[in-house]
Motif scaffolding. Structure first.
Motif, mmCIF file in Angstrom:
data_model
loop_
_atom_site.group_PDB
_atom_site.id
_atom_site.type_symbol
_atom_site.label_atom_id
_atom_site.label_comp_id
_atom_site.label_asym_id
_atom_site.label_seq_id
_atom_site.Cartn_x
_atom_site.Cartn_y
_atom_site.Cartn_z
ATOM 1 N N VAL A 175 91.971 36.998 9.289
ATOM 2 C CA VAL A 175 93.236 36.794 8.592
ATOM 3 C C VAL A 175 94.368 37.471 9.366
ATOM 4 O O VAL A 175 95.449 36.891 9.545
ATOM 5 N N ARG A 176 94.122 38.697 9.826
ATOM 6 C CA ARG A 176 95.158 39.417 10.586
ATOM 7 C C ARG A 176 95.528 38.666 11.860
ATOM 8 O O ARG A 176 96.681 38.636 12.257
ATOM 9 N N ARG A 177 94.548 38.069 12.494
ATOM 10 C CA ARG A 177 94.857 37.305 13.722
ATOM 11 C C ARG A 177 95.772 36.130 13.398
ATOM 12 O O ARG A 177 96.733 35.866 14.112
ATOM 13 N N TYR A 178 95.470 35.408 12.313
ATOM 14 C CA TYR A 178 96.274 34.238 11.956
ATOM 15 C C TYR A 178 97.707 34.637 11.617
ATOM 16 O O TYR A 178 98.658 33.971 12.048
ATOM 17 N N ILE A 179 97.875 35.697 10.824
ATOM 18 C CA ILE A 179 99.220 36.071 10.372
ATOM 19 C C ILE A 179 99.889 37.062 11.317
ATOM 20 O O ILE A 179 101.016 37.490 11.066
ATOM 21 N N GLN A 180 99.188 37.410 12.411
ATOM 22 C CA GLN A 180 99.741 38.319 13.417
ATOM 23 C C GLN A 180 100.162 39.652 12.785
ATOM 24 O O GLN A 180 101.280 40.126 12.957
ATOM 25 N N ARG A 181 99.233 40.244 12.032
ATOM 26 C CA ARG A 181 99.513 41.506 11.357
ATOM 27 C C ARG A 181 98.643 42.603 11.961
ATOM 28 O O ARG A 181 97.436 42.428 12.135
ATOM 29 N N LYS A 182 99.257 43.750 12.241
ATOM 30 C CA LYS A 182 98.551 44.861 12.859
ATOM 31 C C LYS A 182 97.657 45.562 11.846
ATOM 32 O O LYS A 182 97.881 45.498 10.643
ATOM 33 N N ALA A 183 96.659 46.262 12.379
ATOM 34 C CA ALA A 183 95.673 46.910 11.519
ATOM 35 C C ALA A 183 96.272 48.004 10.651
ATOM 36 O O ALA A 183 95.750 48.305 9.569
ATOM 37 N N ASP A 184 97.369 48.614 11.097
ATOM 38 C CA ASP A 184 97.961 49.711 10.327
ATOM 39 C C ASP A 184 99.056 49.235 9.367
ATOM 40 O O ASP A 184 99.683 50.052 8.694
ATOM 41 N N GLU A 185 99.278 47.929 9.287
ATOM 42 C CA GLU A 185 100.273 47.398 8.363
ATOM 43 C C GLU A 185 99.607 47.099 7.024
ATOM 44 O O GLU A 185 98.518 46.522 6.985
#
Length: 259
Positions: A175-185
């Motif tokens: 999911v993080r890859r798709y939405i381009q969200r960092k692990a600490d967000e």
């Protein structure tokens, strides 16, 4: 008995694949090795720290087949084009979709389970496998041990709020890859909205992120559960739909509504 997360574990190679076509096979000079594009998968992305990354596999290579000592016949890589997702997720039309149809909307991100991950999982964790790749005119072989992958969307921890009519899941690597969200967000992903429930009435949509509850950042479903349980009045949620953020308020249940 095993947990749901353990049941949904999949093997992990760490590559994202695009099905070959005749045109792609010829453009990559791999027609002879793939029956003119009928087999094989073009590697489009390598996940950091994955087995493929550690083995030096690169985007642009073609995964041809898998070989294992327990099977005399190699496992050919055969993928099918996902035409529904190829059209793009209807983010701009999400507000126009009635809540009774939410269940029919596929996830925006592609499923982690593919014929390749399924084949590796069926071989069993700990099995040895040789993967053959085509790169720059040569067939390369790399040996791997079949290992379980990280938690993915389908196996993510989740929490359902009966009072709000909403189910959320932890953010996972896919999911993080798709939405381009960092692990600490911060954020949890909305996985289900009950038709007619308070969350639906407030305008919350499937697959949006909830980043804050009452202005408090939320990074896990456990935090979401705690913050929701502590609030007795109106509930303010900070949402993110891809790059767009907004705030919605879920109204408290009145005495009249309870009756």
């Amino acid at each position: 008995p095993v947990s749901e997360a353990e049941e949904n574990r999949l093997a992990w190679l760490g590559v994202e694949l695009q099905p070959l076509t005749r045109e792609l096979a010829r453009a990559n000079q791999v027609s002879d090795q793939t029956r003119d594009g009928q087999t094989g998968g073009l590697i489009t992305y390598i996940h950091p720290d994955s087995p493929a990354a550690k083995a030096g596999i690169k985007a642009g290579m073609v995964l041809l087949r898998l070989r294992t000592p327990t099977q005399p016949v190699p496992i050919e890589v055969q993928l099918e084009e996902d035409f529904a997702r190829a059209q793009g997720f209807p983010w701009e039309r999400l507000d126009d979709i009635r809540d009774q149809f939410f269940e029919r909307i596929p996830t925006p991100w592609p499923p982690v389970e593919t014929p390749v991950t399924r084949a590796l999982t069926d071989l069993g964790f700990g099995a040895r496998v040789t993967a053959e790749f085509f790169d720059e005119g040569q067939v390369l072989s790399r040996e791997f041990e079949v290992v379980p992958g990280p938690t993915h969307y389908e196996s993510a921890a989740r929490f359902k709020s009966e009072s709000l009519g909403i189910t959320v899941r932890n953010l996972t690597y896919d999911v993080r890859r798709y939405i381009q969200r960092k692990a600490d967000e911060p954020g949890v992903v909305v996985s289900r909205i009950e038709p007619g429930a308070r969350a639906s009435v407030a305008g919350v949509k499937p697959y949006e992120l909830i980043t804050h509850v009452q202005d408090q950042p939320v990074s896990t479903v456990a935090e979401f559960e705690r913050l929701v349980a502590a609030e007795k009045g109106d509930l303010k949620l900070t949402l993110k739909r891809m790059a767009k953020g907004r705030i919605v308020t879920i109204r408290a249940v009145t005495a009249e509504a309870k009756e």
